[in-house]
Design an enzyme around this catalytic site. Structure first.
Site, PDB file in Angstrom:
ATOM      1  N   HIS A 275      -0.253  -2.444   4.799  1.00  0.00           N
ATOM      2  CA  HIS A 275      -1.060  -2.481   3.562  1.00  0.00           C
ATOM      3  C   HIS A 275      -0.289  -3.119   2.409  1.00  0.00           C
ATOM      4  CE1 HIS A 275      -4.514  -0.047   4.944  1.00  0.00           C
ATOM      5  NE2 HIS A 275      -3.626   0.609   5.682  1.00  0.00           N
ATOM      6  N   ASP A 338       0.233   4.578   6.636  1.00  0.00           N
ATOM      7  CA  ASP A 338      -0.912   4.575   7.545  1.00  0.00           C
ATOM      8  C   ASP A 338      -1.141   3.183   8.121  1.00  0.00           C
ATOM      9  OD1 ASP A 338      -1.516   3.759   4.872  1.00  0.00           O
ATOM     10  OD2 ASP A 338      -3.618   3.637   5.448  1.00  0.00           O
ATOM     11  N   GLU A 339      -1.819   3.149   9.228  1.00  0.00           N
ATOM     12  CA  GLU A 339      -2.334   1.905   9.813  1.00  0.00           C
ATOM     13  C   GLU A 339      -1.318   0.769   9.804  1.00  0.00           C
ATOM     14  OE1 GLU A 339      -7.054   2.416   8.774  1.00  0.00           O
ATOM     15  OE2 GLU A 339      -5.787   1.588   7.224  1.00  0.00           O
ATOM     16  N   ALA A 340      -0.072   1.076  10.153  1.00  0.00           N
ATOM     17  CA  ALA A 340       0.956   0.033  10.199  1.00  0.00           C
ATOM     18  C   ALA A 340       0.872  -0.688  11.548  1.00  0.00           C
ATOM     19  CB  ALA A 340       2.327   0.660   9.968  1.00  0.00           C
ATOM     20  N   HIS A 341      -0.305  -1.268  11.816  1.00  0.00           N
ATOM     21  CA  HIS A 341      -0.548  -1.839  13.142  1.00  0.00           C
ATOM     22  C   HIS A 341       0.264  -3.106  13.396  1.00  0.00           C
ATOM     23  CE1 HIS A 341      -3.588   1.135  13.129  1.00  0.00           C
ATOM     24  NE2 HIS A 341      -4.500   0.435  12.470  1.00  0.00           N
TER      25      HIS A 341
END
Ligand code: TNX
Length: 533
Positions: A275, A338-341
C-alpha cells in the site's frame, strides 16, 4: 433487563403514572401534541446501552433559570461550555456556567469507583448531577444526557420543548478501553473540517479512538519535512484522479487537538510495506529497481511494496515514524502491514522485525493489521483483526496463538463492521468484497466470543473502519456509518448482558430523529422501525 423498579417508592410510582397519564392527554384536552411531547425519554433508551439504569422519581426540567454548574477545573469548565453550546441554540435559554449555587445541571469530578471513562448521572426534580473520576467520564455522561432530552435539542434554532430529563440514575462504564473508528483519508482526501465533523459524530457514541489511514497507494496525506515530496507529490491525487490533498503539520495538530477536546485519541497509520505506491512514486530510490512508478488513481490493492533489502527504506521509515510520533500525543502508531501481496513472506517478516523497534524507539506502541501475527509481533503490540466469519481456521488460529502469547487484539471483522461494505446489493456507495452487511448483521456478534481460543483479556476492543474508495463527501461517509457505527459503538461500550437486537433496534430507531436534527445523512434500514420524520 436493567430496570430496577423495586427501588422506586410506590408513591413515586403512582405519582409518576399520574404525570404520565397527564402527559399523554388523559387529564388534559387541547394542546395534545405539545403535551404528548412532555413524556420524558426513559433512561434506558440510550445508545450505547449503559451498564446500569435505575429509572424513578420526578424528572428534571431545564428552564430559563437553569445553570450549568462546573467545579474549579478548567477541563470541567470546558465540558460545561460544550454542553451549554449544544443546549442553548435549541432551548433558547442562557444556561450560564457557574461554580456556585444549587440545582441545575452539575458536572462534578470526584474520586470514586468510576474507572477511567465511567460516570454516574442522577436526575430528579431538583437537578441533574453528572459525576465521574475523570473529564473523559464526564464527557461521556454528557452524551448520555443529550440522548435523554428530546431529539429536537440537537437543532440549531429555538424549539418548543419542554426539556425534561427523566428521573433516575444511570451508572455506566465501558466494556472495552479501545473503541475506535478508522477513516481512510488516502483513497479520497477529507479536509480538516470534514474530519472534525466525523469526530463530533463519533463522540456522540462514546468512541474514543480515531484511526487515520494516512497513506496508501493513491495518496500520502501527511507532511513529512525530511521527505517533502511525499505530501507535495504523493498527496496530489486520489481515486478517480481528483486533486487529493494532504495535511500540513499544523492541520494534523489541529485534528489531534479537536479530537482530544472530544476525548478521542488519534491513531495515525502509515501502511507498510505494501500500500505504498504514493511513496514509491514520490522517491525513485525507495524502489528496488530505482524507478518511480506513476501515481495511482485506481482501486486495486496488493501491487506495491517498499524495497525490503535496501537501507534507504529504513532511513525513510525512521524519518517518517520519528516525525509522526513527535506530532502525535497518543500512545499508538499503526504500521499497517495488510495485503502485502507483492512482498515475499521472508521479506515481510524481515521488514516487520526492523520496523517495529523503530516505533518503540520513538515512544509509541505498535498496532498492525492482523497479518502482523504471521511475523513476530513485538511485546505489547496490538493486532487489528479484519478477517471474516469464514476466514480460514489456520489464519484465525495464528491470530489466537499470538493473542495467547500476549498480543492484544482490536476486532474489525470486515463482514461485520467494515463501514464501507454495502448494506444490500442495491446500496449505491460502498464495496461488497466481504459481503453485504445490513444493520442487524453489523450488530449481532459478540467481540468477547468472536475468535475461538482467544483469552478475554486479549480483546482490547473494537474498531469500525471506513475505507473510502467509493466515498467522496461527508454525506457519503455518514450514509455508510449511520446506523452501523452506533452498533459498533455499543459492542465496544455496553456490557455483554445488554446485547440484544430486539431491544437495540428500538433504541436505535430513536436515534433517527437526532440524526435528522443534526443533519446527518443515514440509511433508513427496513430492519428498524424509524419514527416518521
Ligand atoms: C481491505 S482490510 C483493505 C483496504 C481496502 C478495503 C476495502 C485492509 C486492512 N485492507 O486496503 O480499502 O479492504 O474494503
Amino acid at each position: 433487563m436493567r430496570r430496577n423498579r423495586g427501588t422506586t417508592p410506590r408513591t413515586t410510582r403512582i405519582l409518576g403514572s399520574l404525570l404520565l397519564l397527564a402527559a399523554v392527554g388523559v387529564f388534559t384536552s387541547g394542546a395534545a401534541p405539545a403535551a404528548r411531547a412532555a413524556a420524558p425519554i426513559p433512561p434506558d433508551r440510550v445508545v450505547p446501552a449503559p451498564a446500569s439504569v435505575k429509572p424513578g422519581g420526578t424528572p428534571y426540567r431545564i428552564t430559563r433559570a437553569t445553570s450549568v454548574r462546573v467545579d474549579g477545573s478548567a477541563a470541567v469548565r470546558r465540558i460545561g461550555a460544550y454542553l451549554a453550546g449544544i443546549l442553548r441554540p435549541s432551548t433558547g435559554y442562557p444556561l450560564p456556567l457557574t461554580d456556585h449555587g444549587t440545582g441545575g445541571i452539575r458536572l462534578h469530578l470526584e474520586q470514586g469507583d468510576f474507572g477511567a471513562e465511567g460516570y454516574r448521572l442522577h436526575s430528579s426534580a431538583g437537578g441533574v448531577t453528572l459525576t465521574a473520576a475523570t473529564p473523559a467520564g464526564l464527557f461521556h455522561g454528557v452524551q448520555t444526557l443529550r440522548q435523554l432530552l428530546p431529539a429536537a435539542v440537537e437543532n440549531k434554532t429555538v424549539q418548543p420543548g419542554p426539556w425534561q430529563i427523566a428521573g433516575g440514575t444511570v451508572e455506566d462504564r465501558p466494556r472495552y478501553a479501545y473503541r475506535g473508528a478508522m477513516l481512510d483519508v488516502s483513497r479520497h482526501f477529507f479536509t480538516v473540517a470534514e474530519v472534525k465533523r466525523y469526530i463530533d459524530q463519533l463522540a456522540l457514541y462514546k468512541i474514543n479512538e480515531l484511526h487515520l489511514h494516512l497513506s496508501d497507494d493513491q495518496g500520502w496525506r501527511i507532511a513529512i519535512d525530511s521527505w517533502p515530496r511525499l505530501a507535495a507529490y504523493g498527496g496530489s491525487t486520489q481515486v478517480g484522479g481528483g486533486a487529493g490533498g494532504s495535511y500540513s503539520k499544523a492541520d494534523y495538530r489541529e485534528i489531534v487537538r479537536y479530537a482530544a477536546s472530544r476525548y478521542l485519541e488519534v491513531v495515525p497509520e502509515i501502511d507498510m510495506p505494501g500500500h505504498t505506491n504514493a511513496a514509491l512514486a514520490s522517491y525513485a530510490e525507495l524502489n528496488c529497481d530505482g524507478v518511480a512508478p506513476p501515481l495511482y488513481t485506481g482501486t486495486k490493492v496488493g501491487f506495491s511494496s517498499l524495497c525490503v533489502p535496501k537501507q534507504v527504506t529504513y532511513d525513510f521509515v525512521d524519518d517518517v515514524i520519528r516525525e509522526l510520533a513527535a506530532l502525535t500525543p497518543g500512545r499508538y502508531l499503526h504500521i499497517g502491514g495488510d495485503e502485502a501481496h507483492s512482498t515475499s513472506h521472508a521479506d515481510y517478516v524481515a521488514f516487520m522485525d526492523r520496523v517495529q523497534p523503530v516505533v518503540a524507539r520513538y515512544g509509541k506502541t505498535v498496532i498492525g493489521w492482523h497479518q502482523l501475527t504471521g511475523a513476530h509481533p513485538v511485546e505489547g503490540a496490538l493486532a487489528q483483526y479484519w478477517g471474516l466469519d469464514d476466514t480460514s481456521a489456520a489464519e484465525k488460529a495464528k491470530v489466537a496463538e499470538a493473542a495467547r502469547h500476549g498480543t492484544g487484539l482490536i476486532l474489525s471483522p470486515a463482514d461485520r463492521i467494515y463501514l464501507d461494505m454495502k448494506y444490500t446489493e442495491d446500496t449505491e456507495l460502498g464495496l461488497d468484497w466481504a459481503g453485504v452487511v445490513e444493520v442487524k448483521r453489523a450488530y449481532d456478534w459478540d467481540p468477547g466470543a468472536y475468535l475461538a481460543g482467544v483469552p478475554a483479556s486479549a480483546i482490547r476492543g473494537v474498531e469500525a473502519p471506513m475505507w473510502s474508495e467509493t466515498l467522496k463527501t461527508p454525506a457519503d461517509i455518514e450514509y455508510m456509518a449511520f446506523p452501523r457505527l452506533a452498533g459498533a459503538a455499543e459492542l465496544g461500550w455496553s456490557p455483554a448482558a445488554a446485547h440484544d437486537w430486539n431491544t437495540y433496534k428500538v433504541r436505535l430507531a430513536a436515534q433517527g430523529p437526532r440524526w435528522d436534527a443534526l443533519g446527518i445523512r443515514y440509511y433508513r434500514s427496513p430492519q428498524v422501525s424509524w419514527p416518521k420524520s
